[in-house]
Write a protein that holds these residues in place. Sequence first.
Motif, PDB file in Angstrom:
ATOM      1  N   VAL A 152      60.796  69.250 -24.469  1.00 45.08           N
ATOM      2  CA  VAL A 152      62.177  69.040 -25.032  1.00 45.08           C
ATOM      3  C   VAL A 152      63.127  69.965 -24.819  1.00 45.08           C
ATOM      4  O   VAL A 152      64.251  69.878 -24.537  1.00 45.08           O
ATOM      5  CB  VAL A 152      62.124  68.384 -26.319  1.00 45.08           C
ATOM      6  N   SER A 153      62.727  71.070 -25.256  1.00 48.42           N
ATOM      7  CA  SER A 153      63.361  72.444 -25.431  1.00 48.42           C
ATOM      8  C   SER A 153      63.921  72.862 -23.960  1.00 48.42           C
ATOM      9  O   SER A 153      65.076  73.506 -23.959  1.00 48.42           O
ATOM     10  CB  SER A 153      62.732  73.623 -26.028  1.00 48.42           C
ATOM     11  N   ALA A 154      63.527  72.527 -22.891  1.00 44.86           N
ATOM     12  CA  ALA A 154      63.837  73.121 -21.526  1.00 44.86           C
ATOM     13  C   ALA A 154      63.500  72.145 -20.355  1.00 44.86           C
ATOM     14  O   ALA A 154      62.459  71.323 -20.547  1.00 44.86           O
ATOM     15  CB  ALA A 154      63.293  74.401 -21.355  1.00 44.86           C
ATOM     16  N   ARG A 155      64.220  72.236 -19.225  1.00 49.09           N
ATOM     17  CA  ARG A 155      63.805  71.340 -18.304  1.00 49.09           C
ATOM     18  C   ARG A 155      63.262  72.131 -16.969  1.00 49.09           C
ATOM     19  O   ARG A 155      64.024  73.264 -16.728  1.00 49.09           O
ATOM     20  CB  ARG A 155      65.152  70.373 -17.704  1.00 49.09           C
ATOM     21  N   PHE A 156      62.354  71.692 -16.406  1.00 49.78           N
ATOM     22  CA  PHE A 156      61.736  72.592 -15.334  1.00 49.78           C
ATOM     23  C   PHE A 156      61.564  71.517 -13.975  1.00 49.78           C
ATOM     24  O   PHE A 156      60.963  70.665 -14.084  1.00 49.78           O
ATOM     25  CB  PHE A 156      60.564  73.394 -15.308  1.00 49.78           C
ATOM     26  N   ILE A 157      61.904  71.942 -12.749  1.00 43.98           N
ATOM     27  CA  ILE A 157      61.736  71.355 -11.599  1.00 43.98           C
ATOM     28  C   ILE A 157      60.965  72.020 -10.634  1.00 43.98           C
ATOM     29  O   ILE A 157      61.122  73.285 -10.411  1.00 43.98           O
ATOM     30  CB  ILE A 157      63.108  70.796 -10.996  1.00 43.98           C
ATOM     31  N   HIS A 158      59.976  71.496 -10.024  1.00 42.85           N
ATOM     32  CA  HIS A 158      59.209  72.095  -9.057  1.00 42.85           C
ATOM     33  C   HIS A 158      59.399  71.534  -7.514  1.00 42.85           C
ATOM     34  O   HIS A 158      59.284  70.158  -7.390  1.00 42.85           O
ATOM     35  CB  HIS A 158      57.593  72.198  -9.507  1.00 42.85           C
ATOM     36  N   ILE A 159      59.459  72.326  -6.874  1.00 39.22           N
ATOM     37  CA  ILE A 159      59.813  71.798  -5.345  1.00 39.22           C
ATOM     38  C   ILE A 159      58.771  72.400  -4.478  1.00 39.22           C
ATOM     39  O   ILE A 159      58.676  73.381  -4.325  1.00 39.22           O
ATOM     40  CB  ILE A 159      61.290  72.196  -4.856  1.00 39.22           C
ATOM     41  N   ALA A 160      57.975  71.623  -3.550  1.00 39.07           N
ATOM     42  CA  ALA A 160      56.974  72.048  -2.803  1.00 39.07           C
ATOM     43  C   ALA A 160      57.449  71.385  -1.465  1.00 39.07           C
ATOM     44  O   ALA A 160      57.746  70.291  -1.054  1.00 39.07           O
ATOM     45  CB  ALA A 160      55.567  71.618  -3.272  1.00 39.07           C
ATOM     46  N   ARG A 183      48.332  65.401  -0.896  1.00 37.93           N
ATOM     47  CA  ARG A 183      48.211  66.747  -1.074  1.00 37.93           C
ATOM     48  C   ARG A 183      48.596  67.631  -2.382  1.00 37.93           C
ATOM     49  O   ARG A 183      49.284  67.025  -2.890  1.00 37.93           O
ATOM     50  CB  ARG A 183      49.058  67.614  -0.034  1.00 37.93           C
ATOM     51  N   GLU A 184      47.416  68.637  -2.883  1.00 35.56           N
ATOM     52  CA  GLU A 184      47.807  69.059  -4.182  1.00 35.56           C
ATOM     53  C   GLU A 184      48.666  70.041  -4.061  1.00 35.56           C
ATOM     54  O   GLU A 184      49.126  70.702  -3.192  1.00 35.56           O
ATOM     55  CB  GLU A 184      46.610  69.694  -4.801  1.00 35.56           C
ATOM     56  N   ASP A 185      49.639  70.194  -5.220  1.00 38.81           N
ATOM     57  CA  ASP A 185      50.525  71.231  -5.244  1.00 38.81           C
ATOM     58  C   ASP A 185      50.353  72.593  -4.648  1.00 38.81           C
ATOM     59  O   ASP A 185      50.981  73.112  -4.129  1.00 38.81           O
ATOM     60  CB  ASP A 185      51.246  71.392  -6.670  1.00 38.81           C
ATOM     61  N   HIS A 186      49.113  73.192  -4.995  1.00 36.87           N
ATOM     62  CA  HIS A 186      48.709  74.495  -4.650  1.00 36.87           C
ATOM     63  C   HIS A 186      48.669  74.536  -3.215  1.00 36.87           C
ATOM     64  O   HIS A 186      48.139  75.744  -2.458  1.00 36.87           O
ATOM     65  CB  HIS A 186      47.301  74.918  -5.359  1.00 36.87           C
ATOM     66  N   PHE A 188      50.404  73.333  -0.958  1.00 37.39           N
ATOM     67  CA  PHE A 188      51.713  73.451  -0.066  1.00 37.39           C
ATOM     68  C   PHE A 188      51.918  75.023   0.336  1.00 37.39           C
ATOM     69  O   PHE A 188      51.690  75.751  -0.667  1.00 37.39           O
ATOM     70  CB  PHE A 188      52.995  73.018  -0.838  1.00 37.39           C
ATOM     71  N   LYS A 189      52.471  75.563   1.240  1.00 36.25           N
ATOM     72  CA  LYS A 189      52.712  76.622   1.789  1.00 36.25           C
ATOM     73  C   LYS A 189      53.843  77.295   0.946  1.00 36.25           C
ATOM     74  O   LYS A 189      54.140  78.455   0.563  1.00 36.25           O
ATOM     75  CB  LYS A 189      52.836  76.948   3.184  1.00 36.25           C
ATOM     76  N   ASN A 190      54.876  76.590   0.565  1.00 37.43           N
ATOM     77  CA  ASN A 190      55.978  76.729   0.233  1.00 37.43           C
ATOM     78  C   ASN A 190      56.521  76.025  -1.078  1.00 37.43           C
ATOM     79  O   ASN A 190      56.362  74.807  -1.169  1.00 37.43           O
ATOM     80  CB  ASN A 190      57.412  76.595   1.121  1.00 37.43           C
ATOM     81  N   ARG A 191      56.649  76.766  -2.324  1.00 39.54           N
ATOM     82  CA  ARG A 191      57.021  76.190  -3.420  1.00 39.54           C
ATOM     83  C   ARG A 191      57.894  77.116  -4.190  1.00 39.54           C
ATOM     84  O   ARG A 191      58.163  78.112  -4.169  1.00 39.54           O
ATOM     85  CB  ARG A 191      55.422  76.386  -4.334  1.00 39.54           C
ATOM     86  N   VAL A 192      58.726  76.313  -4.749  1.00 36.42           N
ATOM     87  CA  VAL A 192      59.917  76.835  -5.608  1.00 36.42           C
ATOM     88  C   VAL A 192      59.908  76.034  -7.072  1.00 36.42           C
ATOM     89  O   VAL A 192      59.895  74.858  -7.393  1.00 36.42           O
ATOM     90  CB  VAL A 192      61.201  76.629  -4.931  1.00 36.42           C
ATOM     91  N   SER A 193      59.867  77.089  -8.172  1.00 36.17           N
ATOM     92  CA  SER A 193      60.032  76.487  -9.468  1.00 36.17           C
ATOM     93  C   SER A 193      61.254  76.887 -10.198  1.00 36.17           C
ATOM     94  O   SER A 193      61.464  78.073 -10.126  1.00 36.17           O
ATOM     95  CB  SER A 193      58.943  76.956 -10.330  1.00 36.17           C
ATOM     96  N   VAL A 194      61.915  75.915 -10.556  1.00 34.71           N
ATOM     97  CA  VAL A 194      63.366  76.147 -11.288  1.00 34.71           C
ATOM     98  C   VAL A 194      63.559  75.785 -12.818  1.00 34.71           C
ATOM     99  O   VAL A 194      62.946  74.776 -13.121  1.00 34.71           O
ATOM    100  CB  VAL A 194      64.566  75.305 -10.402  1.00 34.71           C
ATOM    101  N   HIS A 195      64.175  76.795 -13.405  1.00 36.37           N
ATOM    102  CA  HIS A 195      64.470  76.409 -14.925  1.00 36.37           C
ATOM    103  C   HIS A 195      65.918  76.031 -14.769  1.00 36.37           C
ATOM    104  O   HIS A 195      66.935  76.864 -14.478  1.00 36.37           O
ATOM    105  CB  HIS A 195      64.503  77.662 -15.531  1.00 36.37           C
ATOM    106  N   LEU A 196      66.031  74.715 -15.243  1.00 34.17           N
ATOM    107  CA  LEU A 196      67.315  74.001 -15.238  1.00 34.17           C
ATOM    108  C   LEU A 196      68.276  74.922 -16.369  1.00 34.17           C
ATOM    109  O   LEU A 196      67.843  74.880 -17.564  1.00 34.17           O
ATOM    110  CB  LEU A 196      67.229  72.624 -15.300  1.00 34.17           C
ATOM    111  N   LEU A 197      69.441  75.071 -15.638  1.00 37.02           N
ATOM    112  CA  LEU A 197      70.673  75.204 -16.623  1.00 37.02           C
ATOM    113  C   LEU A 197      71.633  74.735 -16.866  1.00 37.02           C
ATOM    114  O   LEU A 197      72.394  74.726 -17.928  1.00 37.02           O
ATOM    115  CB  LEU A 197      71.335  76.837 -16.190  1.00 37.02           C
ATOM    116  N   GLY A 198      71.793  73.559 -16.274  1.00 34.86           N
ATOM    117  CA  GLY A 198      73.093  72.580 -16.312  1.00 34.86           C
ATOM    118  C   GLY A 198      73.344  71.889 -15.317  1.00 34.86           C
ATOM    119  O   GLY A 198      72.313  71.623 -14.198  1.00 34.86           O
ATOM    120  N   GLU A 199      74.358  71.389 -15.081  1.00 35.52           N
ATOM    121  CA  GLU A 199      74.801  70.441 -13.979  1.00 35.52           C
ATOM    122  C   GLU A 199      76.064  70.970 -13.383  1.00 35.52           C
ATOM    123  O   GLU A 199      77.088  71.315 -13.906  1.00 35.52           O
ATOM    124  CB  GLU A 199      74.948  69.096 -14.499  1.00 35.52           C
ATOM    125  N   THR A 200      76.243  70.361 -12.129  1.00 37.57           N
ATOM    126  CA  THR A 200      77.520  70.767 -11.374  1.00 37.57           C
ATOM    127  C   THR A 200      78.632  69.612 -11.414  1.00 37.57           C
ATOM    128  O   THR A 200      78.132  68.608 -12.403  1.00 37.57           O
ATOM    129  CB  THR A 200      77.340  70.731 -10.066  1.00 37.57           C
TER     130      THR A 200
END
Length: 258
Positions: A152-160, A183-186, A188-200
């Motif tokens: 609830v307190s924060a939003r996180f998005i994971h991109i593989a 395929r399991e997340d681990h 994937f050769k390329n992964r990015v985890s993002v702490h969302l801060l807002g919207e454009t």
Amino acid sequence: MQGNTIQQLLADRIDTFATGDKPTEIIDKAVEKLFKELIDESFKSWGDFGTAVKASVKAAMPSNVSDMFELTRYNSLIINSLRERWQASTIGDDFLRRANAALDEVLREDAIPAQVRLSELLEAFVESHAEDAAEKGWDRPHVRIKEDEGIVSARFIHIAFDEEPEEDYLSGRSLSRLTQSRREDHQFKNRVSVHLLGETDDSHPFGRVYHARLEGQPVGRDFSIRNRWERLLAALYFGVADLIIDCDEYDVSYPGRD
């Protein structure tokens, strides 16, 4: 007698021509043409000036990759100083224009944006693997985007993402692995985890990358940047840019495979 008259007339005309303004005009045009050709040659991508500037910039690249993104700002200070000096000097407008254009070309590829769109990152990733995709008949890279749920307190998005489609990846595994549905997340050769801060302004979420994996290895201080998508990912990881999530998993495909 007639020959002497013709010779004398020719000599007189040469003397008259030589003492007039026309020779100076011809010489000026020839000198101008010479300098234009020299400048054109020097400012070509393989010319002496462009080569020397590129070599200087390369020599100034820091060994610590986390400092690399400060180099663009550092270069900007140098270039602005050079341009101010040129502007204050008596060099011609044509030289100034060409010199500025050459410097812009040298620094163009080093520019780091304040924000990077996910679609831009994935398109650059696709470009770097387009040749392999054409040879192997791949339709699209395999991309997975998912958001953490229950926080609830924060939003996180994971991109593989990997260049190889899911079905090709699974078909290349051992028989015991063929039974897995995805395929399991681990894996994937390329992964990015993002702490969302807002919207454009156009309602796309954006945030800061706090974890990244590049070609199977965690992004750290000691890794090489070989192409544009790796440069963008590194810029995101080191906090220079925000990532805008502006596309879905199936929005990106290889050229000619839409």
